[in-house]
Design a protein around this motif. Structure first.
Motif: not given
Length: 653
Positions: A101-108, A112-120, A122-124, A131-133
């Motif tokens: 399984l590979v999710p498709v989370f965006p990285r806007s 730009w400070k919301i680094y979804t792909h690193a689960l930082d 900001d995204v949490m 993007l909540e949780r």
């Protein structure tokens, strides 16, 4: 903190088959807010994935390597991650034949400070937007994928593998810190020399997520699951030539995070920061392998990906040696098998036996499907020697077992366990259940006993009748005198109170049968495993982890323990048959057809005494052409019976 914007993309279809190749199929599932995920995901099924065995889902978080507000670009990159064996997830999926399984989370780009792909962090911190949780969204994707796979006939294990590299490697490490109870094993690399730490502070400085766990409750509304995290198999790696350090960049870390990292972990990525993180994991007891590869940069060559595959394989098969503290002693427990599966505690025979041989006899059929805890009882095997007869009692053994059960439940995060006991272990299990059934899912009694008088008199009567039958034949005077002596001695023993029974019972079980032309333990005597057989079997000795000197001590310990029990009036006259009506948990009773050690009707006696168990909660199996040791004489059949029983009872719970 910045708010995420809702990124809209038109998907061609829900779960449409995008492509098919010789290496497998790739499916795209559209976002489904009603199911708990606001973004699509890819599901890759490799060619050769089996419908006949349980599979483990592999997850690789997507890492686009760029920021962009166009979700279609992230979809395309996630599709590449799901389908190309360059990436560790797909590589492992093809090698292991497990779905990916590979999710498709965006990285806007605009946020730009919301680094979804690193689960930082900001995204949490995102609230009331798509993007909540995203960690919980990924878990929802996993459940959806498992459901789709089940509809297609695949059986998927509850826990899953997670792997990633660079930003997705960081996501993997942080996700494992948050949800260790969901992870079978975690493997990641290219981590900036930084690991999410299972500690809440450095001195007076608090470590909030993602550096530590100080604010888990406030941020995530959950406690840190320390035991689960420490036990989850983890594999993290860096290349010695890796110069990709994200710490200085504001999209990855805030200034306060950066200052804490540099102050307490080190500004230099590899020789300082990476080593400090590894030391913390080691000191905290995390089940992690942390490596630095020579001649390697920010990359994951095939040799490393193959190591991930082997690590995942190994994670499915635990092999731990544990010493459990009990009153005035320590007990040895070896756990082997699949730690993600139900736990079965094995009780060996005796009193005075040992569990090492059971690894060879019981392990092959059970360890792939369960986690087996092989316990050496007080004074036995690799447990500490015990010469104090006041501690070699039924009451103490029951207390010991309760402590072992609690210890293993905590260590492996199991609410309840299964138990299986053989011979004396069969009675031992019932004795424990009569004190507490709340921690046990089900019980298997194998060639066990519950009525010592029935056991003793069955063998005495069988041998007396057999001797008298031979006496009716034309035999030499010397043999006649010997048999008459046997009959006389058996009568003496029968009329005794069995108070000092050690010498008598060993004579009855080991010397008399040979003179009467049978074996009390085996229907097929060619399958007897002697002390010499074991010592000369170097593979078996390695499997049991015994040296010849250590194995010699097993016999000495056995004699001490067996003598203490067998010369105790209360033990030799135990009869809990009438008490079995108290048993409420599912129970299976198994016995060899020619088991003269406990009496050939003992299994049926036990089964009938379980009066408060309906027929769907108890089973009786008599194995034909087998004596007291079905694990030796008929291991496959015994294994098949146990697997069906324990799997059925596990599914019910």
């Amino acid at each position: 903190m910045k708010k995420a914007i809702w990124l809209i993309v038109t998907l061609l279809s829900i779960q449409s088959c995008l492509s098919e190749s010789e290496k497998g199929e790739i499916f795209l599932t559209e976002a489904s807010p009603s199911k708990g995920f606001n973004y699509p995901y890819f599901l890759y099924i490799p060619e050769g994935a089996s419908l006949k065995k349980e599979l483990v889902l592999i997850v690789e978080p997507n890492n686009s390597g760029f920021a962009d507000d166009d979700l279609n670009k992230h979809i395309e990159k996630a599709k590449r991650t799901a389908t190309l064996d360059y990436y560790p997830g797909n590589y492992a999926a093809q090698k292991l034949k497990y779905p990916l399984l590979v999710p498709v989370f965006p990285r806007s780009e605009s946020e730009w400070k919301i680094y979804t792909h690193a689960l930082d962090r900001d995204v949490m911190l995102q609230k009331d937007n798509p993007l909540e949780r995203i960690d919980l969204q990924l878990l929802a994707m996993v459940e959806d994928a498992k459901s789709k796979l089940a509809e297609s006939g695949y059986t998927i294990q509850d826990k899953f593998f997670i792997t990633g590299f660079s930003a997705s490697g960081t996501f993997t490490n942080r996700f494992t810190l948050i949800h260790p109870e969901k992870i079978q094993a975690s493997a990641a690399g290219g981590l900036n020399g930084l690991l999410a730490l299972p500690i809440d502070s450095f001195g007076v400085k608090n470590l909030n997520y993602p550096l530590g766990i100080n604010d888990f409750k406030d941020l995530l509304n959950q406690e840190f699951q320390r035991t689960a995290f420490l036990n989850t198999p983890q594999f993290y790696f860096m290349g010695e030539n890796d110069e990709n350090d994200a710490i200085p960049y504001d999209d990855a870390f805030d200034q306060d995070e950066r200052e804490l990292i540099y102050e307490f972990l080190g500004e230099e990525m590899l020789t300082k920061r990476w080593k400090t993180c590894a030391d913390i994991y080691k000191n905290k007891g995390v089940n992690a392998s942390i490596k630095t590869y020579t001649n390697t940069g920010h990359e994951h060559p095939e040799s490393v990906k193959q190591e991930i595959v082997e690590f995942f394989k190994k994670s499915l098969n635990t092999d731990h040696e544990i010493m459990v503290n009990v009153p005035e002693s320590q007990l040895y427990v070896r756990t082997r098998g699949n730690a993600g599966k139900p736990l079965i505690i094995n009780l060996h025979g005796g009193p005075g036996g040992y569990s090492g041989i059971d690894i060879k006899l019981m392990g092959p059929g059970l360890e792939d499907k369960f986690l087996i805890a092989y316990l050496d009882q007080r004074g036995c095997g690799k447990s500490l020697e015990c010469k104090n007869n006041d501690l070699l009692t039924v009451e103490q053994y029951v207390e010991d077992l309760d402590i072992v059960i609690d210890s293993l439940r905590k260590k492996y995060d199991k609410e309840k366990v299964h138990i299986m006991g053989t011979s004396w272990g069969g009675m031992y299990g019932f004795l424990y259940l009569l004190t507490d059934q709340t921690k046990v899912l089900s019980y298997a009694c194998i060639d066990g006993k519950v009525n010592s008088n029935y056991q003793n008199h069955s063998l005495i009567d069988f041998e007396t009748n057999r001797a008298n039958e031979i006496l009716q034949t034309d035999i030499p005077e010397e043999q006649k005198a010997e048999l008459e002596h046997i009959v006389t001695e058996l009568e003496r023993i029968k009329n005794s109170n069995f108070a000092q029974f050690h010498t008598d019972v060993n004579w009855m079980k080991h010397e008399v049968p040979e003179k009467l032309g049978f074996n009390a333990y085996f229907a097929d005597t060619s399958k007897i495993i002697s002390f010499k057989d074991v010592v000369q079997d170097t593979a078996l000795m390695r499997l049991m982890k015994y040296s010849k000197e250590e194995y010699a001590e097993v016999g000495e310990k056995a004699e001490i323990v067996n003598t203490a029990f067998r010369n105790t009036l209360s033990y030799n006259n135990i009869n809990i048959e009438s008490e079995l009506k108290q048993i409420k948990i599912p129970t299976i009773v198994i016995q060899g057809e020619q088991d003269y050690v406990v009496g050939t009707g003992h299994a049926e006696l036990i089964y009938n005494a379980l009066t408060n168990l309906s027929k769907d909660k108890k089973e009786l199996h008599i194995i034909p052409d087998v004596g007291h040791c079905p694990a030796i004489e008929s291991p496959q059949l015994l294994s098949d019976i146990l697997v069906v029983f324990f799997e059925k009872e596990s599914l019910k719970n």
